[in-house]
Design an enzyme around this catalytic site. Structure first.
Site, PDB file in Angstrom:
ATOM      1  N   GLY A   1       0.731  -1.273  -0.117  1.00  0.00           N
ATOM      2  CA  GLY A   1       0.031  -0.154   0.010  1.00  0.00           C
ATOM      3  C   GLY A   1       0.814   1.245  -0.101  1.00  0.00           C
ATOM      4  O   GLY A   1       0.436   2.394  -0.549  1.00  0.00           O
TER       5      GLY A   1
ATOM      6  N   GLU B   1       2.715  -8.337  -1.831  1.00  0.00           N
ATOM      7  CA  GLU B   1       1.295  -8.878  -1.098  1.00  0.00           C
ATOM      8  C   GLU B   1       1.429 -10.225  -1.473  1.00  0.00           C
ATOM      9  O   GLU B   1       0.798 -10.990  -0.915  1.00  0.00           O
ATOM     10  CB  GLU B   1       0.193  -8.119  -1.725  1.00  0.00           C
ATOM     11  CG  GLU B   1       0.038  -6.712  -1.109  1.00  0.00           C
ATOM     12  CD  GLU B   1       0.433  -5.804  -1.993  1.00  0.00           C
ATOM     13  OE1 GLU B   1       1.498  -5.838  -2.747  1.00  0.00           O
ATOM     14  OE2 GLU B   1       0.257  -4.274  -1.579  1.00  0.00           O
TER      15      GLU B   1
ATOM     16  N   GLU C   1       1.610   1.689  -3.421  1.00  0.00           N
ATOM     17  CA  GLU C   1       0.430   2.325  -4.077  1.00  0.00           C
ATOM     18  C   GLU C   1      -0.263   3.699  -3.781  1.00  0.00           C
ATOM     19  O   GLU C   1      -0.508   4.317  -4.526  1.00  0.00           O
ATOM     20  CB  GLU C   1      -0.730   1.273  -3.814  1.00  0.00           C
ATOM     21  CG  GLU C   1      -0.569  -0.117  -4.511  1.00  0.00           C
ATOM     22  CD  GLU C   1      -1.384  -1.469  -3.688  1.00  0.00           C
ATOM     23  OE1 GLU C   1      -1.489  -1.461  -2.607  1.00  0.00           O
ATOM     24  OE2 GLU C   1      -2.248  -1.662  -4.511  1.00  0.00           O
TER      25      GLU C   1
HETATM   26  C1  HXC Z   1       2.594  -3.751  10.166  1.00  0.00           C
HETATM   27  C2  HXC Z   1       4.715  -3.557   9.825  1.00  0.00           C
HETATM   28  C3  HXC Z   1       4.674  -3.875   8.259  1.00  0.00           C
HETATM   29  C4  HXC Z   1       3.399  -3.760   8.026  1.00  0.00           C
HETATM   30  C5  HXC Z   1       6.645  -3.553   8.883  1.00  0.00           C
HETATM   31  N1  HXC Z   1       6.210  -3.567  10.284  1.00  0.00           N
HETATM   32  N2  HXC Z   1       5.893  -3.569   7.786  1.00  0.00           N
HETATM   33  N3  HXC Z   1       3.660  -3.810  10.749  1.00  0.00           N
HETATM   34  N4  HXC Z   1       2.419  -3.885   8.783  1.00  0.00           N
HETATM   35  N5  HXC Z   1       3.210  -3.715   6.752  1.00  0.00           N
HETATM   36  C6  HXC Z   1       6.388  -3.515  11.249  1.00  0.00           C
HETATM   37  C7  HXC Z   1       7.422  -4.801  11.872  1.00  0.00           C
HETATM   38  O1  HXC Z   1       6.362  -5.785  12.270  1.00  0.00           O
HETATM   39  C8  HXC Z   1       8.268  -4.552  12.706  1.00  0.00           C
HETATM   40  O2  HXC Z   1       7.666  -4.351  14.153  1.00  0.00           O
HETATM   41  C9  HXC Z   1       8.699  -3.087  12.461  1.00  0.00           C
HETATM   42  O3  HXC Z   1       7.741  -2.677  11.510  1.00  0.00           O
HETATM   43  C10 HXC Z   1      10.018  -2.930  11.652  1.00  0.00           C
HETATM   44  O4  HXC Z   1       9.983  -4.067  10.598  1.00  0.00           O
HETATM   45  P1  HXC Z   1      11.096  -5.106  10.259  1.00  0.00           P
HETATM   46  O5  HXC Z   1      10.543  -6.038   9.642  1.00  0.00           O
HETATM   47  O6  HXC Z   1      11.684  -5.342  11.465  1.00  0.00           O
HETATM   48  O7  HXC Z   1      12.151  -4.159   9.639  1.00  0.00           O
HETATM   49  P2  HXC Z   1      13.183  -4.550   8.444  1.00  0.00           P
HETATM   50  O8  HXC Z   1      13.813  -5.701   8.789  1.00  0.00           O
HETATM   51  O9  HXC Z   1      14.086  -3.372   8.188  1.00  0.00           O
HETATM   52  O10 HXC Z   1      12.192  -4.963   6.908  1.00  0.00           O
HETATM   53  C11 HXC Z   1      11.626  -3.888   6.675  1.00  0.00           C
HETATM   54  C12 HXC Z   1      10.618  -4.357   5.526  1.00  0.00           C
HETATM   55  C13 HXC Z   1       9.714  -5.644   6.110  1.00  0.00           C
HETATM   56  C14 HXC Z   1      11.374  -5.283   4.515  1.00  0.00           C
HETATM   57  C15 HXC Z   1       9.849  -3.277   4.746  1.00  0.00           C
HETATM   58  O11 HXC Z   1       9.076  -4.915   7.466  1.00  0.00           O
HETATM   59  C16 HXC Z   1       8.365  -6.094   5.630  1.00  0.00           C
HETATM   60  O12 HXC Z   1       8.505  -6.818   4.578  1.00  0.00           O
HETATM   61  N6  HXC Z   1       7.328  -5.505   5.673  1.00  0.00           N
HETATM   62  C17 HXC Z   1       6.096  -5.940   5.137  1.00  0.00           C
HETATM   63  C18 HXC Z   1       5.875  -5.470   3.794  1.00  0.00           C
HETATM   64  C19 HXC Z   1       4.799  -5.648   3.194  1.00  0.00           C
HETATM   65  O13 HXC Z   1       4.362  -7.111   3.067  1.00  0.00           O
HETATM   66  N7  HXC Z   1       3.786  -4.914   2.752  1.00  0.00           N
HETATM   67  C20 HXC Z   1       2.505  -5.223   2.017  1.00  0.00           C
HETATM   68  C21 HXC Z   1       1.595  -5.394   2.991  1.00  0.00           C
HETATM   69  S1  HXC Z   1      -0.039  -5.835   2.397  1.00  0.00           S
HETATM   70  P3  HXC Z   1       8.257  -4.818  15.408  1.00  0.00           P
HETATM   71  O14 HXC Z   1       6.885  -4.572  16.294  1.00  0.00           O
HETATM   72  O15 HXC Z   1       8.678  -6.248  15.103  1.00  0.00           O
HETATM   73  O16 HXC Z   1       9.386  -3.851  15.702  1.00  0.00           O
HETATM   74  C22 HXC Z   1      -0.596  -4.349   1.579  1.00  0.00           C
HETATM   75  C23 HXC Z   1      -1.952  -4.405   1.104  1.00  0.00           C
HETATM   76  C24 HXC Z   1      -2.281  -3.198  -0.009  1.00  0.00           C
HETATM   77  O17 HXC Z   1      -0.124  -3.237   1.622  1.00  0.00           O
HETATM   78  C25 HXC Z   1      -3.696  -3.252  -0.317  1.00  0.00           C
HETATM   79  C26 HXC Z   1      -4.494  -2.542   0.575  1.00  0.00           C
HETATM   80  C27 HXC Z   1      -4.305  -1.304   1.238  1.00  0.00           C
END
Ligand code: HXC
Length: 258
Positions: A109, A132, A112
């Site tokens: 997102g 995603e 996006e």
């Molecule tokens: C909730 C999130 C998050 C997310 C990161 N965090 N992304 N929490 N939702 N999308 C949180 C982690 O849980 C963590 O919390 C803290 O932020 C730091 O993240 P880390 O993973 O420890 O950091 P890092 O190792 O530097 O990795 C960064 C990253 C990774 C590569 C961006 O966080 C990641 O892959 N995040 C998810 C990205 C993702 O899948 N996005 C798509 C989501 S679905 P804690 O508490 O452990 O410190 C989507 C749908 C869109 O977006 C359509 C609808 C809008």
């Protein structure tokens, strides 16, 4: 008191919105998206504002929808709360130019959200992905529609199906972003572009934004017709006459944004 999910500032004619959930890498929960929508509409309605800048932190523009919140939602939860439409349609309503200044992660997102902006200025650290698929989810905030229009089907399919992450340089090469700047220069560079744009005639900016968006949303002949109507309408604008006369008089135009 709960921490504000966004921060707003006004710099001259630029309204700036900073996403502010650093501990979650600016993951986009409803509270943040509601605040973002309100701030966008407020700046859009403010006659003193000519352009809007959205930015995040050095580490993340936004890492996507908040997975912790979504994980246990049911179909009925998302249907009833109007998930996506409730918050995200607001961005499409904004008539003034919206510029995204992106450093670090712009994922899901977050990517996006950047794609929904009119101009993306990326720091060299910026990374863009629609991951995603890793969650067995789908880029549902316009990603499957805006990304192919931005970079073509081949690159978009690759990003959506394999979760491929693009560096800022790749994103620049593929036409996903407008400009790339060194990280240290991002805030000043983005504000400079926003300030330059905000100094132009606002009705002309709004007409251009609407016309360029038509390029994606209509056939070429309909888009050209729309553009011609917008061109004709420019001749009803005091600013347009001022702009042309100022050029002929070799002076700076003074726009009244009418
Ligand atoms: C909730 C999130 C998050 C997310 C990161 N965090 N992304 N929490 N939702 N999308 C949180 C982690 O849980 C963590 O919390 C803290 O932020 C730091 O993240 P880390 O993973 O420890 O950091 P890092 O190792 O530097 O990795 C960064 C990253 C990774 C590569 C961006 O966080 C990641 O892959 N995040 C998810 C990205 C993702 O899948 N996005 C798509 C989501 S679905 P804690 O508490 O452990 O410190 C989507 C749908 C869109 O977006 C359509 C609808 C809008």
């Amino acid at each position: 008191m709960a921490r504000a999910t966004i921060l707003t500032e006004i710099h001259g004619r630029v309204g700036m919105i900073r996403l502010n959930r650093p501990a979650q890498l600016n993951a986009l929960n409803d509270e943040l998206m509601d605040a973002l929508g309100t701030a966008l509409l407020d700046f859009d309605a403010n006659t003193e504002i000519g352009a809007i800048l959205i930015t995040g932190s050095d580490k993340a523009f936004a890492a996507g929808a908040d997975i912790a919140v979504m994980a246990n939602w049911s179909y009925m939860d998302v249907y009833q709360r109007g998930f996506i439409t409730r918050n995200w349609e607001t961005i499409r309503q904004v008539r003034k130019p919206v510029i995204a200044a992106v450093a670090g992660y712009a994922m899901g997102g977050g990517c996006e959200l950047a794609l929904a902006c009119d101009i993306i200025i990326a720091a060299e650290s910026a990374q863009f992905a629609l991951p995603e698929i890793k969650l067995a989810m789908l880029p549902g905030a316009g990603g499957t529609q805006r990304l192919p229009r931005a970079i073509g089907k081949a690159k978009a399919m690759d990003m959506c199906l394999s979760a491929r992450m693009l560096s800022a340089q790749e994103a620049d090469r593929y036409g996903l972003v407008s400009r790339v700047v060194p990280d240290a220069e991002l805030p000043a560079a983005a504000l400079k572009v926003a300030t330059q744009i905000a100094g132009y005639s606002l009705p002309a900016l709004m007409a251009i934004k609407e016309a360029v968006n038509r390029a994606h949303e209509s056939s070429l002949s309909e888009g050209i017709l729309f553009e011609r109507r917008e061109l004709h309408a420019r001749f009803a604008s005091e600013d347009a006459h001022e702009g042309m006369h100022a050029f002929l008089d070799k002076r700076k135009p003074v726009f009244q944004h009418r």
